[in-house]
Design a protein around this motif. Structure first.
Motif, PDB file in Angstrom:
ATOM      1  N   GLU A 176      65.005  36.832   8.744  1.00 61.78           N
ATOM      2  CA  GLU A 176      63.504  35.805   7.776  1.00 61.78           C
ATOM      3  C   GLU A 176      63.518  36.713   6.871  1.00 61.78           C
ATOM      4  OE1 GLU A 176      61.077  37.139  11.468  1.00 61.78           O
ATOM      5  OE2 GLU A 176      62.405  35.749  12.845  1.00 61.78           O
ATOM      6  N   GLU A 177      63.490  37.662   6.658  1.00 60.39           N
ATOM      7  CA  GLU A 177      63.083  38.095   4.940  1.00 60.39           C
ATOM      8  C   GLU A 177      63.757  37.718   4.381  1.00 60.39           C
ATOM      9  OE1 GLU A 177      60.451  39.034   2.270  1.00 60.39           O
ATOM     10  OE2 GLU A 177      59.753  39.539   4.771  1.00 60.39           O
ATOM     11  N   LEU A 178      64.899  37.933   4.399  1.00 60.49           N
ATOM     12  CA  LEU A 178      66.138  37.558   3.184  1.00 60.49           C
ATOM     13  C   LEU A 178      66.626  36.186   2.445  1.00 60.49           C
ATOM     14  CD1 LEU A 178      69.479  38.915   4.345  1.00 60.49           C
ATOM     15  CD2 LEU A 178      68.240  39.501   1.977  1.00 60.49           C
ATOM     16  N   ALA A 179      66.038  35.491   4.075  1.00 59.52           N
ATOM     17  CA  ALA A 179      65.822  33.755   4.101  1.00 59.52           C
ATOM     18  C   ALA A 179      64.720  33.184   2.571  1.00 59.52           C
ATOM     19  CB  ALA A 179      65.470  33.006   4.970  1.00 59.52           C
ATOM     20  N   GLY A 238      59.436  40.214  -2.619  1.00 62.78           N
ATOM     21  CA  GLY A 238      60.882  41.507  -2.718  1.00 62.78           C
ATOM     22  C   GLY A 238      60.399  42.290  -2.165  1.00 62.78           C
ATOM     23  N   VAL A 239      58.979  42.921  -2.309  1.00 65.36           N
ATOM     24  CA  VAL A 239      57.631  44.143  -2.276  1.00 65.36           C
ATOM     25  C   VAL A 239      57.713  43.973  -0.845  1.00 65.36           C
ATOM     26  CG1 VAL A 239      55.364  45.462  -2.896  1.00 65.36           C
ATOM     27  CG2 VAL A 239      56.605  44.156  -4.530  1.00 65.36           C
ATOM     28  N   VAL A 240      57.543  42.641   0.169  1.00 64.62           N
ATOM     29  CA  VAL A 240      57.435  42.932   1.507  1.00 64.62           C
ATOM     30  C   VAL A 240      58.857  43.327   2.380  1.00 64.62           C
ATOM     31  CG1 VAL A 240      56.780  41.388   3.609  1.00 64.62           C
ATOM     32  CG2 VAL A 240      55.760  41.424   1.377  1.00 64.62           C
ATOM     33  N   ALA A 241      59.641  42.723   1.837  1.00 65.24           N
ATOM     34  CA  ALA A 241      61.129  43.287   2.219  1.00 65.24           C
ATOM     35  C   ALA A 241      61.071  44.771   2.386  1.00 65.24           C
ATOM     36  CB  ALA A 241      61.951  41.860   1.611  1.00 65.24           C
ATOM     37  N   VAL A 242      61.453  45.187   0.644  1.00 69.59           N
ATOM     38  CA  VAL A 242      60.933  46.485   0.750  1.00 69.59           C
ATOM     39  C   VAL A 242      59.758  47.544   1.686  1.00 69.59           C
ATOM     40  CG1 VAL A 242      61.162  48.543  -1.290  1.00 69.59           C
ATOM     41  CG2 VAL A 242      62.407  45.972  -1.519  1.00 69.59           C
ATOM     42  N   GLU A 260      68.380  36.354  -6.551  1.00 76.54           N
ATOM     43  CA  GLU A 260      68.268  37.009  -7.874  1.00 76.54           C
ATOM     44  C   GLU A 260      67.457  38.123  -7.129  1.00 76.54           C
ATOM     45  OE1 GLU A 260      65.367  34.497  -8.620  1.00 76.54           O
ATOM     46  OE2 GLU A 260      67.481  33.311  -7.564  1.00 76.54           O
ATOM     47  N   ASP A 261      66.874  38.182  -6.752  1.00 73.06           N
ATOM     48  CA  ASP A 261      65.603  39.193  -6.354  1.00 73.06           C
ATOM     49  C   ASP A 261      66.127  40.674  -5.847  1.00 73.06           C
ATOM     50  OD1 ASP A 261      63.434  41.273  -4.714  1.00 73.06           O
ATOM     51  OD2 ASP A 261      62.640  39.355  -4.876  1.00 73.06           O
ATOM     52  N   PRO A 262      65.915  41.463  -6.776  1.00 73.20           N
ATOM     53  CA  PRO A 262      66.985  43.250  -6.436  1.00 73.20           C
ATOM     54  C   PRO A 262      67.211  43.601  -4.905  1.00 73.20           C
ATOM     55  CG  PRO A 262      65.250  43.125  -8.212  1.00 73.20           C
ATOM     56  CD  PRO A 262      65.304  42.075  -8.040  1.00 73.20           C
ATOM     57  N   ALA A 263      65.155  42.552  -4.134  1.00 72.63           N
ATOM     58  CA  ALA A 263      65.483  43.637  -3.032  1.00 72.63           C
ATOM     59  C   ALA A 263      66.279  43.099  -1.651  1.00 72.63           C
ATOM     60  CB  ALA A 263      63.862  42.960  -2.671  1.00 72.63           C
ATOM     61  N   ARG A 264      66.679  42.040  -2.376  1.00 70.78           N
ATOM     62  CA  ARG A 264      68.318  41.359  -0.891  1.00 70.78           C
ATOM     63  C   ARG A 264      69.212  42.279  -1.306  1.00 70.78           C
ATOM     64  NH1 ARG A 264      68.348  35.702  -0.587  1.00 70.78           N
ATOM     65  NH2 ARG A 264      69.810  35.975   0.064  1.00 70.78           N
ATOM     66  N   GLY A 265      69.985  42.792  -1.727  1.00 73.48           N
ATOM     67  CA  GLY A 265      70.504  44.061  -1.548  1.00 73.48           C
ATOM     68  C   GLY A 265      70.203  45.438  -1.479  1.00 73.48           C
ATOM     69  N   ARG A 266      68.955  45.787  -1.799  1.00 75.71           N
ATOM     70  CA  ARG A 266      68.642  46.730  -0.283  1.00 75.71           C
ATOM     71  C   ARG A 266      68.545  45.968   0.693  1.00 75.71           C
ATOM     72  NH1 ARG A 266      65.913  47.290  -4.791  1.00 75.71           N
ATOM     73  NH2 ARG A 266      63.824  46.816  -3.996  1.00 75.71           N
ATOM     74  N   LEU A 267      68.479  45.432   1.353  1.00 77.21           N
ATOM     75  CA  LEU A 267      68.116  44.361   2.518  1.00 77.21           C
ATOM     76  C   LEU A 267      69.157  44.461   2.815  1.00 77.21           C
ATOM     77  CD1 LEU A 267      65.903  44.047   4.870  1.00 77.21           C
ATOM     78  CD2 LEU A 267      65.264  41.999   3.629  1.00 77.21           C
ATOM     79  N   ALA A 268      69.955  43.616   2.702  1.00 76.86           N
ATOM     80  CA  ALA A 268      71.561  43.610   3.035  1.00 76.86           C
ATOM     81  C   ALA A 268      72.035  44.879   3.716  1.00 76.86           C
ATOM     82  CB  ALA A 268      72.075  43.053   2.160  1.00 76.86           C
ATOM     83  N   ALA A 269      72.064  46.185   2.848  1.00 77.74           N
ATOM     84  CA  ALA A 269      72.376  47.469   3.186  1.00 77.74           C
ATOM     85  C   ALA A 269      72.267  47.799   4.091  1.00 77.74           C
ATOM     86  CB  ALA A 269      72.245  48.347   1.724  1.00 77.74           C
ATOM     87  N   ILE A 270      70.382  47.601   4.105  1.00 75.14           N
ATOM     88  CA  ILE A 270      70.365  48.358   6.129  1.00 75.14           C
ATOM     89  C   ILE A 270      70.603  46.982   6.733  1.00 75.14           C
ATOM     90  CG2 ILE A 270      68.312  47.857   6.499  1.00 75.14           C
ATOM     91  CD1 ILE A 270      66.398  48.425   4.328  1.00 75.14           C
TER      92      ILE A 270
END
Length: 125
Positions: A58-61, A7-11, A66-76
């Motif tokens: 790739e990062e979403l995969a 999650g930290v890496v994605a953000v 349940e990671d909240p970073a998924r929502g932020r990445l999906a918005a991007i």
């Protein structure tokens, strides 16, 4: 631990991309202007947006559901799709009509920077 790190890496990756595209301060100690993802995306090359689209998949995969970073990445990713569609609606539609996948590269379907790329997938007229 691994899911937290992912999650930290994605953000961090999304933040790095936004910061990299931001103008640098003019003078030492000058305050950086606030940069939004939307304005950064609008100023980026189409090929770069397509690369970010693929890498963000790739990062979403890697991220747990349940990671909240998924929502932020999906918005991007939504901002990326909106920008690609606004730049080349016909090519974007071709990509969707040809079964666009979440990690698929839309670039072959888009006319990139003044028509340098052929519209449609490689080998298809």
């Amino acid at each position: 631990m691994a899911s937290f790190l992912a999650g930290v890496v994605a953000v961090a990756a999304a933040g790095w991309w936004v910061r990299r595209r931001a103008p640098s301060p003019v003078a030492r100690g000058a305050r950086r202007p606030a940069v939004s993802v939307r304005s950064t995306v609008a100023g980026s090359a189409t090929a770069e947006l397509c690369l970010v689209w693929r890498r963000s998949h790739e990062e979403l995969a890697r991220l747990p559901d349940e990671d909240p970073a998924r929502g932020r990445l999906a918005a991007i990713r939504q901002v990326l799709l909106d920008e690609l569609e606004s730049r080349e609606a016909a090519g974007f539609r071709r990509w969707l009509d040809n079964g666009a996948m979440a990690g698929a590269d839309p670039l072959p379907y888009l006319r990139v920077e003044h028509g340098l790329a052929e519209p449609g997938p490689p080998g298809v007229a």
